[in-house]
Design a protein around this motif. Structure first.
Motif, PDB file in Angstrom:
ATOM      1  N   HIS A  44      62.057 -84.550 103.968  1.00 19.50           N
ATOM      2  CA  HIS A  44      62.630 -85.051 105.220  1.00 19.50           C
ATOM      3  C   HIS A  44      63.325 -86.362 104.935  1.00 19.50           C
ATOM      4  N   GLY A  45      64.113 -86.809 105.898  1.00 15.51           N
ATOM      5  CA  GLY A  45      64.826 -88.065 105.705  1.00 15.51           C
ATOM      6  C   GLY A  45      64.960 -88.824 107.002  1.00 15.51           C
ATOM      7  N   CYS A  46      65.989 -88.482 107.764  1.00 14.74           N
ATOM      8  CA  CYS A  46      66.371 -89.289 108.932  1.00 14.74           C
ATOM      9  C   CYS A  46      65.398 -89.208 110.109  1.00 14.74           C
ATOM     10  N   ARG A  47      64.671 -88.129 110.219  1.00 17.11           N
ATOM     11  CA  ARG A  47      63.757 -87.870 111.353  1.00 17.11           C
ATOM     12  C   ARG A  47      64.490 -87.754 112.690  1.00 17.11           C
ATOM     13  N   SER A  48      65.782 -87.512 112.634  1.00 20.60           N
ATOM     14  CA  SER A  48      66.532 -87.437 113.892  1.00 20.60           C
ATOM     15  C   SER A  48      67.647 -86.392 113.876  1.00 20.60           C
ATOM     16  N   VAL A  50      69.861 -85.511 111.617  1.00 17.56           N
ATOM     17  CA  VAL A  50      71.151 -85.935 111.068  1.00 17.56           C
ATOM     18  C   VAL A  50      71.307 -85.574 109.592  1.00 17.56           C
ATOM     19  N   CYS A  51      70.243 -85.712 108.799  1.00 17.02           N
ATOM     20  CA  CYS A  51      70.403 -85.555 107.344  1.00 17.02           C
ATOM     21  C   CYS A  51      70.289 -84.110 106.882  1.00 17.02           C
ATOM     22  N   SER A  53      67.727 -82.431 105.863  1.00 18.65           N
ATOM     23  CA  SER A  53      66.834 -82.192 104.724  1.00 18.65           C
ATOM     24  C   SER A  53      65.492 -81.561 105.096  1.00 18.65           C
ATOM     25  N   CYS A  66      62.173 -81.921 112.220  1.00 21.07           N
ATOM     26  CA  CYS A  66      62.186 -83.138 113.039  1.00 21.07           C
ATOM     27  C   CYS A  66      62.616 -82.861 114.474  1.00 21.07           C
TER      28      CYS A  66
END
Ligand code: FES
Length: 230
Positions: A44-48, A50-51, A53, A66
């Motif tokens: 995971h990355g952005c948690r929103s 957007v990324c 992943s 997310c």
């Protein structure tokens, strides 16, 4: 609630009991990793949203961790049609591979003022976050790993449709083999896109543009000795 996770070191799904409600699947997995099982692996990355992943499948359906809120008995597994590295982490090198195969980027574009109308024509496709959920859902890619699948074709249409782009013809040429004509237009890629992009529609537009440039559907040409199909 009980959550099952299919893990790479075990054929059986592992069941975790968590006392969390109305939170995202990512929050649940973070809880499991920090409180119950530090060996659970996911990305995971952005948690929103957007990324891109944190793509997984939940009860057989592609989701972003997310954004999805889990419920009792949900079964979590890695996305399909890619190599699993560990647990829910997959090899995402197909993103670069198919973007290269389709030349899905801006090339030789000229600077200039873009009208609001021109910008709006590529706005939706520009929102792709490369999560690869559409590749997981694609039945053509499942049987043909060379297929330039949904997101790369959508990105090609984004650049072909960009008034600044000077390499549109080369981009159209790059998606004739293992590309637009191999898609069955089943539409499985559409409902799984978290950005509300419709690759099926973009592929149809690429077919129309190709036909206008003199390309033919090779399958129709073989079957009928010529002809076009969108
Ligand atoms: Fe970035 Fe989910 S963590 S899209």
């Amino acid at each position: 609630m009980n959550i099952s996770v299919k893990r790479s070191n075990n054929d059986e799904a592992q069941i975790y009991n968590v006392e969390l409600e109305n939170v995202t699947l990512l929050a649940v997995l973070n809880h499991i990793k920090t409180k119950l099982d530090p060996t659970l692996t996911y990305s995971h990355g952005c948690r929103s949203g957007v990324c891109g992943s944190c793509a997984v499948r939940v009860n057989g359906r592609e989701q972003l961790m997310c954004e999805y809120k889990p419920g009792e008995g949900d079964v979590i597994e890695p996305i399909r049609n890619v190599r699993v590295i560990r647990d829910l982490v997959v090899d995402s090198s197909i993103v670069e591979h198919f973007n290269r195969a389709a030349t899905a980027w801006s090339e030789g574009s000229h600077e200039g003022k873009v009208s609001e109308e021109d910008a709006s024509r590529i706005e939706t496709q520009s929102d792709c976050i490369l999560c690869t959920l559409c590749y997981s859902a694609c039945p053509v890619y499942a049987v043909n790993p060379d297929f330039i699948g949904p997101f790369a074709l959508t990105r090609v249409w984004r650049y072909v449709n960009d008034v600044r782009e000077e390499s549109s013809a080369a981009k159209i040429a790059s998606v004739q083999t293992n590309g637009i004509w191999d898609c069955t237009l089943c539409g499985e890629c559409v409902p799984v896109c978290p950005q509300n992009i419709a690759p099926k529609q973009d592929i149809t537009m690429l077919r129309m543009k190709s036909a206008m440039m003199g390309y033919q559907d090779p399958n129709a040409a073989m079957a009928f000795g010529g002809g076009l199909s969108f």
